[in-house]
Design an enzyme around this catalytic site. Structure first.
Site, PDB file in Angstrom:
ATOM      1  N   SER A   1      73.608  32.594  52.990  1.00  0.00           N
ATOM      2  CA  SER A   1      72.882  32.957  54.211  1.00  0.00           C
ATOM      3  C   SER A   1      72.499  34.438  54.271  1.00  0.00           C
ATOM      4  O   SER A   1      72.559  35.048  55.341  1.00  0.00           O
ATOM      5  CB  SER A   1      73.681  32.534  55.457  1.00  0.00           C
ATOM      6  OG  SER A   1      73.835  31.127  55.474  1.00  0.00           O
TER       7      SER A   1
ATOM      8  N   HIS B   1      76.949  26.793  40.217  1.00  0.00           N
ATOM      9  CA  HIS B   1      76.585  26.937  41.635  1.00  0.00           C
ATOM     10  C   HIS B   1      77.375  25.893  42.429  1.00  0.00           C
ATOM     11  O   HIS B   1      77.638  24.793  41.938  1.00  0.00           O
ATOM     12  CB  HIS B   1      75.080  26.727  41.810  1.00  0.00           C
ATOM     13  CG  HIS B   1      74.629  27.014  43.209  1.00  0.00           C
ATOM     14  ND1 HIS B   1      74.766  26.094  44.220  1.00  0.00           N
ATOM     15  CD2 HIS B   1      74.094  28.126  43.771  1.00  0.00           C
ATOM     16  CE1 HIS B   1      74.325  26.644  45.349  1.00  0.00           C
ATOM     17  NE2 HIS B   1      73.913  27.868  45.102  1.00  0.00           N
TER      18      HIS B   1
ATOM     19  N   GLY C   1      73.629  28.095  53.072  1.00  0.00           N
ATOM     20  CA  GLY C   1      72.667  27.268  53.810  1.00  0.00           C
ATOM     21  C   GLY C   1      73.110  26.937  55.222  1.00  0.00           C
ATOM     22  O   GLY C   1      72.523  26.079  55.880  1.00  0.00           O
TER      23      GLY C   1
ATOM     24  N   GLU D   1      76.624  23.884  44.646  1.00  0.00           N
ATOM     25  CA  GLU D   1      75.998  22.557  44.766  1.00  0.00           C
ATOM     26  C   GLU D   1      76.212  21.749  43.488  1.00  0.00           C
ATOM     27  O   GLU D   1      76.365  20.533  43.531  1.00  0.00           O
ATOM     28  CB  GLU D   1      74.506  22.716  45.116  1.00  0.00           C
ATOM     29  CG  GLU D   1      74.353  23.125  46.581  1.00  0.00           C
ATOM     30  CD  GLU D   1      73.177  24.028  46.889  1.00  0.00           C
ATOM     31  OE1 GLU D   1      72.234  24.103  46.092  1.00  0.00           O
ATOM     32  OE2 GLU D   1      73.210  24.687  47.955  1.00  0.00           O
TER      33      GLU D   1
ATOM     34  N   ASN E   1      67.161  32.021  44.432  1.00  0.00           N
ATOM     35  CA  ASN E   1      67.478  30.665  43.975  1.00  0.00           C
ATOM     36  C   ASN E   1      66.636  29.696  44.802  1.00  0.00           C
ATOM     37  O   ASN E   1      66.963  29.414  45.949  1.00  0.00           O
ATOM     38  CB  ASN E   1      68.985  30.416  44.171  1.00  0.00           C
ATOM     39  CG  ASN E   1      69.385  28.997  43.799  1.00  0.00           C
ATOM     40  OD1 ASN E   1      68.607  28.252  43.213  1.00  0.00           O
ATOM     41  ND2 ASN E   1      70.624  28.627  44.146  1.00  0.00           N
TER      42      ASN E   1
ATOM     43  N   LYS F   1      66.227  26.620  44.358  1.00  0.00           N
ATOM     44  CA  LYS F   1      66.808  25.263  44.392  1.00  0.00           C
ATOM     45  C   LYS F   1      65.709  24.220  44.145  1.00  0.00           C
ATOM     46  O   LYS F   1      64.815  24.466  43.342  1.00  0.00           O
ATOM     47  CB  LYS F   1      67.549  25.051  45.718  1.00  0.00           C
ATOM     48  CG  LYS F   1      68.578  26.152  45.988  1.00  0.00           C
ATOM     49  CD  LYS F   1      69.508  25.861  47.116  1.00  0.00           C
ATOM     50  CE  LYS F   1      70.455  27.030  47.302  1.00  0.00           C
ATOM     51  NZ  LYS F   1      71.428  26.819  48.358  1.00  0.00           N
TER      52      LYS F   1
ATOM     53  N   GLU G   1      79.925  33.192  46.210  1.00  0.00           N
ATOM     54  CA  GLU G   1      79.235  32.429  47.242  1.00  0.00           C
ATOM     55  C   GLU G   1      80.236  31.525  47.962  1.00  0.00           C
ATOM     56  O   GLU G   1      80.552  30.434  47.469  1.00  0.00           O
ATOM     57  CB  GLU G   1      78.142  31.558  46.606  1.00  0.00           C
ATOM     58  CG  GLU G   1      77.086  32.349  45.889  1.00  0.00           C
ATOM     59  CD  GLU G   1      75.777  31.568  45.820  1.00  0.00           C
ATOM     60  OE1 GLU G   1      74.777  32.073  46.330  1.00  0.00           O
ATOM     61  OE2 GLU G   1      75.788  30.451  45.304  1.00  0.00           O
TER      62      GLU G   1
HETATM   63  P1  PGA Z   1      71.440  30.336  51.116  1.00  0.00           P
HETATM   64  O1  PGA Z   1      71.777  29.858  49.616  1.00  0.00           O
HETATM   65  O2  PGA Z   1      70.896  31.727  51.015  1.00  0.00           O
HETATM   66  O3  PGA Z   1      70.438  29.332  51.616  1.00  0.00           O
HETATM   67  O4  PGA Z   1      72.724  30.287  51.869  1.00  0.00           O
HETATM   68  C1  PGA Z   1      72.383  30.716  48.703  1.00  0.00           C
HETATM   69  C2  PGA Z   1      72.677  29.985  47.414  1.00  0.00           C
HETATM   70  O5  PGA Z   1      73.067  28.814  47.445  1.00  0.00           O
HETATM   71  O6  PGA Z   1      72.520  30.541  46.307  1.00  0.00           O
END
Ligand code: PGA
Length: 257
Positions: free
Chosen positions: A217, A99, A177, A101, A12, A14, A171
């Protein structure tokens, strides 16, 4: 009863990696990978990088294209939205839906997410429904309740065939993140729980076939341990997917797990 499920690793990106950065990324990634074997890889670029990625992937085996979002409307006066037919035109196979976000920064509710699920499936693409609790919800012991509600509302009224074409990504919001990964025990427990809800919403054969991603992460250092848990079939990788070397390392770990 456990059936072998092919591992799946999704990147992803983003709001990173511009269209002109896609070709160098793919060259490096494919050089490191040599051969993609025994694992499915999905690249999920931004909308503006989708056409270039799609064009470059036409000659590449084993990698599929995903989109980060989809409009819940068919077409028309919806400024700034991207429709299912626009994604299909670019040979998008998978769509990330709900997601965290999108849920937390852009206010997407379970009801909107459900509309997007139906739109994706009606247009013969495969949704990856993201679920997961916040830190506060985990602290107060509500994580299962939240996950169950996200699953029930996201998947409600879908046919068995539509659920068969769906993947889930667990998630935990507190792990995205932040560098704070869920422990393997926490992640396995959540994935086992998700599979049990999928059994209730469909049947044992569908839930045993469904591939579940862990996201939050994931790095080349923790991927192997997470992927060896019985109910974790893949990883949805954000930050570590932006570097083609580290993303390749994660895919290689999945190939050997
Ligand atoms: P990350 O993001 O690996 O940076 O934690 C994962 C995601 O949001 O899909």
């Amino acid at each position: 009863m456990t059936l072998p499920r092919k591992k799946i690793i999704s990147a992803n990106w983003k709001m990173n990696i511009t269209a002109s950065e896609v070709a160098p990324y793919l060259t490096t990634f494919l050089e490191e990978m040599k051969q993609i074997d025994g694992v499915d890889v999905i690249l999920i670029p931004s909308f503006t990088s989708l056409p270039k990625t799609s064009e470059l992937l036409t000659t590449t085996q084993g990698i599929r294209l995903g989109a980060q979002n989809i409009s819940s409307y068919d077409k028309g006066a919806f400024t700034g939205e991207i429709s299912a037919s626009m994604l299909r035109d670019l040979f998008v196979h998978h769509v990330l839906i709900g997601h965290s976000e999108r849920r937390h920064l852009f206010g997407e509710t379970n009801a909107v997410i459900h509309e997007k699920m139906k739109m994706t499936l009606r247009n013969e693409m495969k949704p990856i429904l993201c679920v997961g609790e916040t830190l506060e919800e985990r602290r107060t012991g509500k994580e299962k309740q939240v996950i169950e509600q996200q699953l029930r509302e996201g998947l409600q009224d879908l046919s068995l065939d539509q659920i068969d074409n769906t993947m889930i990504a667990y998630e935990p919001v507190w792990a995205i993140g932040t560098g704070q990964t869920a422990t393997v025990e926490q992640a396995q427990e959540a994935h086992f729980f998700i599979r049990s809800i999928i059994t209730e919403l469909s049947n044992i054969s569908t839930s045993q076939k469904m591939r579940l991603h862990y996201g939050g992460s994931v790095t080349p250092h923790n991927a192997e341990e997470l992927l060896s848990a019985p109910d974790i079939d893949g990883a949805l990788v954000g930050s570590a997917s932006l570097d083609p070397h580290s993303f390749a390392k994660i895919v290689l770990k999945a190939q050997s797990t």
